[in-house]
Design a protein around this motif. Structure first.
Motif, PDB file in Angstrom:
ATOM      1  N   ASN A  51       0.508   5.416  -0.334  1.00 36.07           N
ATOM      2  CA  ASN A  51      -0.360   6.529  -0.422  1.00 36.07           C
ATOM      3  C   ASN A  51       0.417   7.842  -0.694  1.00 36.07           C
ATOM      4  O   ASN A  51       1.547   7.906  -0.354  1.00 36.07           O
ATOM      5  N   GLY A  52      -0.293   8.680  -1.280  1.00 38.66           N
ATOM      6  CA  GLY A  52       0.403  10.190  -1.844  1.00 38.66           C
ATOM      7  C   GLY A  52      -0.524  11.158  -1.519  1.00 38.66           C
ATOM      8  O   GLY A  52      -1.690  10.918  -1.753  1.00 38.66           O
TER       9      GLY A  52
ATOM     10  N   THR B  48       0.912  -1.025  -0.117  1.00 38.23           N
ATOM     11  CA  THR B  48       0.145  -0.092  -0.037  1.00 38.23           C
ATOM     12  C   THR B  48       0.868   1.303  -0.184  1.00 38.23           C
ATOM     13  O   THR B  48       1.870   1.330   0.919  1.00 38.23           O
TER      14      THR B  48
ATOM     15  N   MET C 224       6.591   4.909  12.593  1.00 36.31           N
ATOM     16  CA  MET C 224       6.401   4.715  11.360  1.00 36.31           C
ATOM     17  C   MET C 224       7.859   4.320  10.612  1.00 36.31           C
ATOM     18  O   MET C 224       8.832   5.128  11.120  1.00 36.31           O
TER      19      MET C 224
ATOM     20  N   SER D 198       4.704  10.705  -0.266  1.00 36.72           N
ATOM     21  CA  SER D 198       4.386   9.172  -0.087  1.00 36.72           C
ATOM     22  C   SER D 198       4.453   8.343   1.214  1.00 36.72           C
ATOM     23  O   SER D 198       5.715   8.633   1.682  1.00 36.72           O
ATOM     24  N   GLN D 199       3.569   7.576   1.599  1.00 31.84           N
ATOM     25  CA  GLN D 199       3.958   6.831   2.908  1.00 31.84           C
ATOM     26  C   GLN D 199       3.103   5.695   2.643  1.00 31.84           C
ATOM     27  O   GLN D 199       1.880   5.773   2.091  1.00 31.84           O
ATOM     28  N   GLY D 200       3.404   4.441   3.127  1.00 25.97           N
ATOM     29  CA  GLY D 200       2.662   3.286   3.115  1.00 25.97           C
ATOM     30  C   GLY D 200       2.889   2.117   3.903  1.00 25.97           C
ATOM     31  O   GLY D 200       4.299   2.217   4.600  1.00 25.97           O
ATOM     32  N   LEU D 201       2.694   1.064   3.503  1.00 26.83           N
ATOM     33  CA  LEU D 201       2.963  -0.146   4.347  1.00 26.83           C
ATOM     34  C   LEU D 201       3.010  -1.332   3.461  1.00 26.83           C
ATOM     35  O   LEU D 201       2.313  -1.387   2.499  1.00 26.83           O
TER      36      LEU D 201
ATOM     37  N   GLU E  70       7.244  -0.425   6.731  1.00 26.64           N
ATOM     38  CA  GLU E  70       7.295   0.600   5.996  1.00 26.64           C
ATOM     39  C   GLU E  70       7.526   0.472   4.464  1.00 26.64           C
ATOM     40  O   GLU E  70       8.528  -0.338   4.322  1.00 26.64           O
TER      41      GLU E  70
ATOM     42  N   TYR F 161      12.243  11.391   7.221  1.00 23.32           N
ATOM     43  CA  TYR F 161      10.704  11.621   7.553  1.00 23.32           C
ATOM     44  C   TYR F 161      10.586  12.308   9.102  1.00 23.32           C
ATOM     45  O   TYR F 161      11.276  11.623   9.910  1.00 23.32           O
TER      46      TYR F 161
ATOM     47  N   ALA G 280       7.589   3.103   1.944  1.00 16.87           N
ATOM     48  CA  ALA G 280       7.770   4.320   1.029  1.00 16.87           C
ATOM     49  C   ALA G 280       9.300   4.091   0.979  1.00 16.87           C
ATOM     50  O   ALA G 280       9.715   4.331  -0.521  1.00 16.87           O
TER      51      ALA G 280
ATOM     52  N   MET H  55      -6.114  -1.285   7.124  1.00 20.66           N
ATOM     53  CA  MET H  55      -5.559   0.008   7.649  1.00 20.66           C
ATOM     54  C   MET H  55      -6.282   1.229   7.475  1.00 20.66           C
ATOM     55  O   MET H  55      -7.069   1.280   6.206  1.00 20.66           O
TER      56      MET H  55
ATOM     57  N   ALA I 255      -2.505  11.642   4.164  1.00 25.16           N
ATOM     58  CA  ALA I 255      -2.794  10.202   3.154  1.00 25.16           C
ATOM     59  C   ALA I 255      -2.137   9.368   3.950  1.00 25.16           C
ATOM     60  O   ALA I 255      -2.051   7.985   3.480  1.00 25.16           O
ATOM     61  N   TRP I 256      -1.314   9.391   4.686  1.00 19.25           N
ATOM     62  CA  TRP I 256      -0.445   8.453   5.398  1.00 19.25           C
ATOM     63  C   TRP I 256      -1.149   7.301   6.258  1.00 19.25           C
ATOM     64  O   TRP I 256      -2.466   7.819   6.749  1.00 19.25           O
ATOM     65  N   PRO I 257      -0.887   6.324   6.454  1.00 20.76           N
ATOM     66  CA  PRO I 257      -1.732   5.265   7.092  1.00 20.76           C
ATOM     67  C   PRO I 257      -1.468   5.578   8.744  1.00 20.76           C
ATOM     68  O   PRO I 257      -0.486   6.348   9.213  1.00 20.76           O
TER      69      PRO I 257
END
Lengths: 348, 348
Positions: free
Chosen positions: A85-86, A83, B348, A98-101, A117, B6, A119, B103, B110-112
């Motif tokens: 996201n941005g 996943t 994170m 952007s960040q996600g898992l 993580e 980050y 990104a 999630m 937009a981050w988790p």
């Protein structure tokens, strides 16, 4: 009421810092190359991603991608879903866009096994693909690179600079960002900052676009003979670059042609671009001037396609971005993490 | 090399036990009903899910679904992606078939923001939809329910039994499973175990299928006049139930018609089933005997459709399963978790 007693099970969670530590023990280029070769041999599963887009209350465009994938590795299946996201408004607030898992699955029971993580891996695999592409398709003796856009992906590219590149020219619409990035890498590479995109691109052997623009600006005439364009971001090159390039390469034609949001998918829908098999979009009559996508990176890696035909050809590489690369790296990270007992173990 | 700094940020992780504790403070039926109403009013985002299927080394079928979604709630956007994986071979090893993670995203950056076990919420929202459906579409005075299949979803349904149901008949291909479940709930409901699916179904006012079968077995003639069939699992009813039911209801026609794996999607492709708007599958000429899907649950909830026409009609409800229900519950769980500082906070 817990209507089903689940047996005690654990997840490993790896924050960004742990992912970076594990990656230091991994040959990222070798893992990504192996995954691309397996993709070329049909040893991967790459379903269509799920896409959720929305507008933040500040009016900026945000999105979430869920990208599942799988590879048949020598040790068995590697499976997961990334996943990422941005939010285009983040950089102005000092936050990464952007960040996600990334979630890795146990292939036997199908349950999630590790979360990390995503990104860092996402930017790293993207830069690794550019480095491999430059090795395969760069002009012999290439030396100078242009980096258009100076965000996270530019930094990832500078951390994994293609072999042979000894000088880099940076450009960003925000000159402060470009100058700050130049300062940060000046001690290990010859770097300059261009005043505009055109002077950044002209004369470079490798042009890497890592922007967030949604409208093309880069015409064919800016490109030096023999230049390789790694069109990493969505929509930087103008259609004449696609039309006039000596070689057009993608990572996965199915992903590229289904995408409404990027240039190559739109050209395909408009009858101006055919697949590597010569196929047109269903229901669309190709224009007489339509050109063909020549091949895929995997086909060049496996030797099924010879690659660059002449040192004077402009080559356009247009990777969509494949989850299987994140998952191949995620599997390698999992192995290091298990050995080092990195991260945190969580009850499920 | 960490190419982007980050800012320190946190995720909340909620294991199954914490999700269950938080749910005890939530009116699950009210949250699910509110989400369905918002869906009917166009206040939701429900993109197509991503699907990854594979075979385990033991030869069983496994899959992962990534289901993003969003709702516009009174407090702002609720956004997330549910991952739910399943392996048909798990129950024989004493493991639940399904497991996954939900999630939730921060709508502004937009981050988790939160990760939580998703199998509990998934089973709970599925049972909640059945309970709402029974309230809306059950025969007046309904009393007896048949539950076909005695796994996790059967347990979730027994935990959220529709109002009015005072006796339940269970059936499972494995008689030991059915008997064990009957024993577990005997102290709070009148329960019996049927020797076969037919005697389980005959005479019941509510028939709920929660199996893993991939071939239909339930003909129209088994159904009592006025029965409501909640066709929760993939492929239990035979096509004549769809053809002869007085009312056919879905949760979301777009999800149902795009699905190749379930009966209603296949009937649509075969020209035997039309959408609520009378539409046929692109390129398919409907058969003269084709019937129409009457409406959606949301349309009945909002009063746009009157629902059941006669107490003698057989009603077929065929929910696909919508991520927005998990996400609405996930948002409610997040709020309780923040208040109680439940679960674990992770860097994170």
């Amino acid at each position: 009421m817990n209507f089903t007693e689940y047996p005690a099970s654990e997840l490993r969670y790896l924050p960004r810092a742990a992912v970076i530590e594990c990656c230091a023990e991994i040959d990222v280029l070798a893992v990504v190359e192996d995954a691309l070769v397996r993709h070329g041999r049909g040893q991967t599963m790459l379903p269509e991603e799920a896409y959720l887009g929305w507008e933040t209350s500040a009016g900026t465009a945000a999105r979430s991608l869920a990208m599942p994938g799988g590879l048949r590795l020598s040790g068995g299946l590697a499976l997961g879903v990334k996943t990422i996201n941005g939010n285009l408004g983040n950089p102005d607030r000092g936050l990464a866009r952007s960040q996600g898992l990334l979630m890795m699955f146990d292939p036997e029971i199908a349950w999630p096994r590790t979360i990390m993580e995503s990104a860092y891996l996402s930017a790293t695999r993207t830069a690794a693909v550019t480095a491999l592409t430059a090795r395969l398709l760069g002009r012999p003796g290439m030396r100078g690179a242009a980096l258009i856009g100076c965000g996270t992906l530019a930094k990832a590219h500078l951390a994994l600079l293609p072999a042979g590149i000894t000088e880099v020219c940076l450009y960003d619409r925000d000159p402060l960002r470009a100058r700050a990035l130049a300062e940060a890498v000046r001690d290990r590479i010859e770097v300059r900052v261009a005043a505009d995109a055109e002077s950044c691109v002209r004369g470079r052997d490798l042009v890497v676009t890592v922007t967030t623009v949604t409208e093309g600006y880069l015409p064919f005439e800016w490109l030096a003979p023999g230049a390789l364009v790694a069109h990493v971001s969505l929509d930087d090159v103008l259609p004449d670059v696609v039309r006039r390039a000596g070689l057009v390469v993608v990572d996965d034609w199915d992903l590229v042609r289904h995408d409404h949001r990027r240039l190559l998918g739109r050209l395909h829908r408009d009858g101006l671009l055919l697949g590597p098999d010569g196929g047109s979009h269903p229901g669309v009559t190709p224009e007489p001037s339509a050109r063909r996508v020549d091949t895929t990176l995997a086909a060049i890696l496996t030797g099924a396609h010879p690659g660059r035909r002449s040192e004077h050809d402009v080559v356009l590489s247009n990777p969509f971005g494949m989850s299987i690369l994140d998952i191949a790296l995620g599997q390698a990270v999992e192995e290091v993490a298990a050995r080092r007992d990195a991260g945190v173990r969580l009850a499920m």
